[in-house]
Design an enzyme around this catalytic site. Sequence first.
Site, PDB file in Angstrom:
ATOM      1  N   HIS A 375      -3.793  -8.707 -11.652  1.00  0.00           N
ATOM      2  CA  HIS A 375      -3.861  -8.824 -10.190  1.00  0.00           C
ATOM      3  C   HIS A 375      -4.943  -7.969  -9.542  1.00  0.00           C
ATOM      4  O   HIS A 375      -4.986  -7.899  -8.322  1.00  0.00           O
ATOM      5  CB  HIS A 375      -2.532  -8.404  -9.564  1.00  0.00           C
ATOM      6  CG  HIS A 375      -1.471  -9.459  -9.642  1.00  0.00           C
ATOM      7  ND1 HIS A 375      -1.306 -10.417  -8.661  1.00  0.00           N
ATOM      8  CD2 HIS A 375      -0.531  -9.707 -10.570  1.00  0.00           C
ATOM      9  CE1 HIS A 375      -0.293 -11.206  -8.994  1.00  0.00           C
ATOM     10  NE2 HIS A 375       0.200 -10.798 -10.149  1.00  0.00           N
ATOM     11  N   LYS A 567      -1.674  -7.641   7.088  1.00  0.00           N
ATOM     12  CA  LYS A 567      -1.657  -7.398   5.647  1.00  0.00           C
ATOM     13  C   LYS A 567      -1.525  -5.898   5.455  1.00  0.00           C
ATOM     14  O   LYS A 567      -1.615  -5.149   6.430  1.00  0.00           O
ATOM     15  CB  LYS A 567      -2.943  -7.920   5.005  1.00  0.00           C
ATOM     16  CG  LYS A 567      -4.213  -7.448   5.735  1.00  0.00           C
ATOM     17  CD  LYS A 567      -5.491  -7.990   5.121  1.00  0.00           C
ATOM     18  CE  LYS A 567      -5.702  -9.446   5.391  1.00  0.00           C
ATOM     19  NZ  LYS A 567      -5.831 -10.258   4.190  1.00  0.00           N
ATOM     20  N   ARG A 568      -1.303  -5.450   4.218  1.00  0.00           N
ATOM     21  CA  ARG A 568      -1.278  -4.008   3.999  1.00  0.00           C
ATOM     22  C   ARG A 568      -2.572  -3.381   4.534  1.00  0.00           C
ATOM     23  O   ARG A 568      -3.632  -3.996   4.491  1.00  0.00           O
ATOM     24  CB  ARG A 568      -1.128  -3.691   2.500  1.00  0.00           C
ATOM     25  CG  ARG A 568       0.263  -3.975   1.949  1.00  0.00           C
ATOM     26  CD  ARG A 568       1.338  -3.138   2.629  1.00  0.00           C
ATOM     27  NE  ARG A 568       1.267  -1.756   2.239  1.00  0.00           N
ATOM     28  CZ  ARG A 568       2.162  -1.125   1.477  1.00  0.00           C
ATOM     29  NH1 ARG A 568       3.209  -1.774   1.024  1.00  0.00           N
ATOM     30  NH2 ARG A 568       2.026   0.148   1.183  1.00  0.00           N
ATOM     31  N   LYS A 573      -9.631  -3.865   2.502  1.00  0.00           N
ATOM     32  CA  LYS A 573      -9.341  -5.023   3.362  1.00  0.00           C
ATOM     33  C   LYS A 573     -10.079  -4.931   4.704  1.00  0.00           C
ATOM     34  O   LYS A 573     -10.143  -5.882   5.456  1.00  0.00           O
ATOM     35  CB  LYS A 573      -7.833  -5.155   3.578  1.00  0.00           C
ATOM     36  CG  LYS A 573      -7.068  -5.538   2.305  1.00  0.00           C
ATOM     37  CD  LYS A 573      -5.555  -5.553   2.560  1.00  0.00           C
ATOM     38  CE  LYS A 573      -4.713  -5.855   1.331  1.00  0.00           C
ATOM     39  NZ  LYS A 573      -4.606  -7.287   1.015  1.00  0.00           N
ATOM     40  N   THR A 675      -2.910 -14.143  -0.257  1.00  0.00           N
ATOM     41  CA  THR A 675      -2.039 -15.288   0.005  1.00  0.00           C
ATOM     42  C   THR A 675      -1.800 -15.426   1.508  1.00  0.00           C
ATOM     43  O   THR A 675      -1.470 -16.511   1.979  1.00  0.00           O
ATOM     44  CB  THR A 675      -0.676 -15.142  -0.710  1.00  0.00           C
ATOM     45  OG1 THR A 675      -0.163 -13.832  -0.446  1.00  0.00           O
ATOM     46  CG2 THR A 675      -0.821 -15.358  -2.201  1.00  0.00           C
ATOM     47  N   LYS A 679      -1.312 -18.785   4.154  1.00  0.00           N
ATOM     48  CA  LYS A 679      -0.233 -19.006   5.132  1.00  0.00           C
ATOM     49  C   LYS A 679      -0.810 -19.303   6.510  1.00  0.00           C
ATOM     50  O   LYS A 679      -0.337 -20.190   7.221  1.00  0.00           O
ATOM     51  CB  LYS A 679       0.672 -17.774   5.205  1.00  0.00           C
ATOM     52  CG  LYS A 679       1.352 -17.408   3.885  1.00  0.00           C
ATOM     53  CD  LYS A 679       2.024 -16.041   4.010  1.00  0.00           C
ATOM     54  CE  LYS A 679       2.263 -15.397   2.667  1.00  0.00           C
ATOM     55  NZ  LYS A 679       2.537 -13.940   2.790  1.00  0.00           N
TER      56      LYS A 679
HETATM   57  C1  LIG Z   1       1.796 -12.870   2.422  1.00  0.00           C
HETATM   58  C2  LIG Z   1       2.175 -11.478   2.654  1.00  0.00           C
HETATM   59  C3  LIG Z   1       1.327 -10.450   2.248  1.00  0.00           C
HETATM   60  C4  LIG Z   1      -0.010 -10.690   1.570  1.00  0.00           C
HETATM   61  O1  LIG Z   1      -1.030 -10.746   2.537  1.00  0.00           O
HETATM   62  P1  LIG Z   1      -2.564 -10.659   2.097  1.00  0.00           P
HETATM   63  O2  LIG Z   1      -3.281 -11.007   3.363  1.00  0.00           O
HETATM   64  O3  LIG Z   1      -2.756 -11.714   1.052  1.00  0.00           O
HETATM   65  O4  LIG Z   1      -2.819  -9.297   1.629  1.00  0.00           O
HETATM   66  C5  LIG Z   1       1.711  -9.142   2.488  1.00  0.00           C
HETATM   67  N1  LIG Z   1       2.878  -8.857   3.107  1.00  0.00           N
HETATM   68  C6  LIG Z   1       3.706  -9.835   3.531  1.00  0.00           C
HETATM   69  C7  LIG Z   1       4.963  -9.456   4.240  1.00  0.00           C
HETATM   70  C8  LIG Z   1       3.396 -11.177   3.309  1.00  0.00           C
HETATM   71  O5  LIG Z   1       4.242 -12.128   3.712  1.00  0.00           O
END
Ligand SMILES: *Cc1c(COP(=O)(O)O)cnc(C)c1O
Length: 833
Positions: A375, A567-568, A573, A675, A679
């Site tokens: 990953h 995101k985190r 990022k 991911t 979404k």
């Molecule tokens: C999808 C998701 C992530 C991943 O987000 P990235 O933009 O791909 O880093 C992190 N936290 C939650 C709660 C998510 O649903």
Amino acid sequence: MNDTAEPETAEPDNALHQTRTGLDRDHLKRAFLDNLFYLQGRFLEVATTNDLYQAAAYTVRDRMLERWIKTAQTYKKTNARTVCYLSAEFLLGPHLVNNLVNLGILEAACEAGAELGLDFDAIVEAEEEPGLGNGGLGRLAACYMDSLATLQIPAIGYGIRYEFGIFDQVIVDGWQTERGDTWLRTGNPWEIPRPKLAFPVGFGGHTEHYTDTQGALRTRWVPSLVVNGVAYDTPIMGYGVGNVNLLRLWKSEAPESFDFQAFNVGDYYGAVHEKMEAETISKVLYPNDEPVAGKELRLKQQYFFVSCSLQDMLRLQLGIAWDLDSFHEKFAIQLNDTHPSLAVAELMRLLMDEQLMDWDQAWHITTNACHFTNHTLLPEALETWSVELFERLLPRHLEIIYEINRRFLDQVRVHFFGDEARVARMSLIDEGGGRRVRMANLAAVGSKAINGVAALHTELLKNTVMRDFYEMWPEKFHNVTNGVTPRRFVAVSNPRLAALITETCGDDRWLSDLTCLKQLEEQAEDHALQTAWREVKTAAKQDLANWLGKHAGFTPDPETLFDVQAKRIHEYKRQHLNLLHIVWLYEQIKQSPNVELTPRTFIFGGKAAPGYFMAKLIIKLVNAIGEVVNNDPQVNGWLRVLFMPDFNVKNGQRLYPAADLSEQISMAGKEASGTGNMKFSMNGALTIGTLDGANVEIRDEVGHDNFFLFGMTAPEAQQRQAEGYRPWEVYHGNHALKSAVDLIASGLFSHGDTELFRPLTDNLIHSDPFMVLADFQSYVDCQHEVDRAYRAPHHWHRMSILNTARMGKFSSDRSIQDYVDKIWHAAPLPIDL
Ligand SMILES: *Cc1c(COP(=O)(O)O)cnc(C)c1O
């Protein structure tokens, strides 16, 4: 033992049975009132929202149990090949609505609630989500569980039942503070404890060598501490199918015998201490998104859940077949990152020391059963553990790892004759400095297949962190691009959009075959669809605005462009790149109030690891900028900045439907896949992004004209760094950039304090490891294009519809099908109702 995955069946009285299983509105009502009365001891007039939620949850669970039992029986009877997904994290999100959708009874449940005079939304809100993960990796595991069940693949998810999941984030004076996550406080109706299904797990001690009755040399591990892993089972419903798979999470406990013994010898405090030590193992999730310097407890957690899971698999196999020769034909084990890679050594130990198998056969089984997903590309994030810690905690496993390594390095020497530098790089032991065990190497050597999580990531893996392994075993490498489940991330989170898609496509087949969304393409230009599309988006924005009004200080205007980065919080990022653009916009409006801009609301969300200073400072900066901008009447018709507290699955479900623009702006080559990007796009947001992770494939799918691309490519970034990147030159050479950085440093956003954000601005100017400054101008120019595009609504809505229409590839159903075809070679086993 009869306390296995399959509860016992009884022939139930039919009317009673219907109350527990009937899917229509009247049976749901009846069952709900029954559960409220008999399980919660309440009646409607005095029930709290939590009572109502618990009764609703049990009502839904009852409807899953018959299918669950039938599934387990069928899997057992047919001895089906079973995927075992080992993951230290499962970020499941709330169950209730998801299970209603997958059972196909959301509408009936809403009607039942309405007839009972209940506030359905309030009941849904009452669920505490199991936050047993940090972010993308844990959420991926949860999406894969949903898709495995939907594709009717026999599967078990194995992980840890953390008593405290990811912390709750509370913003105090602009800073992140952490609150313990007490998700189990009100009980968890979705899990079934199996107190008798428990396995001993040892730690410490020493090994002994002996000769067995056949005259073979054997090893026995005598641990100094033994804890028990107890199974807690959660049913995972497939969508529109009879299959209900199993998620089995392990809780650590002291062995039953134990207080007793200590009591006899009078060491009461010693006994209590050991009991606490045992229970500590599954107590809390480590809140770091990327691994950091090895904490002993973390290694204990990894070994604990891996050992329980493998012992459980051996039990299942021995319960059906008498021997273990075909173990790898029965089970396909997937290691979700290196966290479970001890499975390689533990399976060897169980087969050799406990099942008395010889090395070669045990190795054959192990290396045909295990598969490894990588990953990360950040070399500093590759997990290693000190040999010293291993020796102390897992002495037998260290011996096995040494032996695996000895045999493996002999192979390397034959394959790459005379290349000792390569031997040193591929060794399972890093001999430089303090000796360390390399977990990725262990997983790679012990696995039949190795996969990356997006096309670009897999290519980079082959060329960088796993290059030596690729050159030795090219056939082991695969790509499986990540995906997300459209059930949770469209149907559950965005019911209006789901209804519009179903209406436009003529049916809801898209929910189990997301490529059906392609049908929307034909109507992307259609004004009626565009109007409906815009209404759906605006309604979602209004919902989010109302929520933010209650929880984040003010209610943004849904007519503005909602620009979201959730995101985190991580430097790679690049939330601070987004912030530099905002500061630049702010300066422009202040300097020339008539500048032509599209009014925007910038929304941030995300947790920082509690010990990650820079990430916490970025959160503070978001809030500090918001405080100034949102209170400046000269700009706040144009510009608003908001931080959504406590970004988790539940809050994500509020954000994804409401975004116009999705920020996917990591430095190219750093984000393995992402991911969140999927979404957003599924919900009709356009992406501004770099050529990183799955962005590359998203852009190829939705069309280059429907994606806002900026920034360096991964090779360009690499080259620029190799040439010697000097951020201060970029800073001095770009007026907009310099004035934005300087404004932050000036104290304008910190009540005159010029020190507060200095660590951030200094880091950017002098080191800038993620090349924020290098991409700044390209990003600002691209944002200008976004502004213009948003002012042409038909153009924008057409692009938005095309984004959704072309996201079929990014369903986690497709990812799971890829795993099935390329790696697991498992087959669907439908459960008839
Ligand atoms: C999808 C998701 C992530 C991943 O987000 P990235 O933009 O791909 O880093 C992190 N936290 C939650 C709660 C998510 O649903």
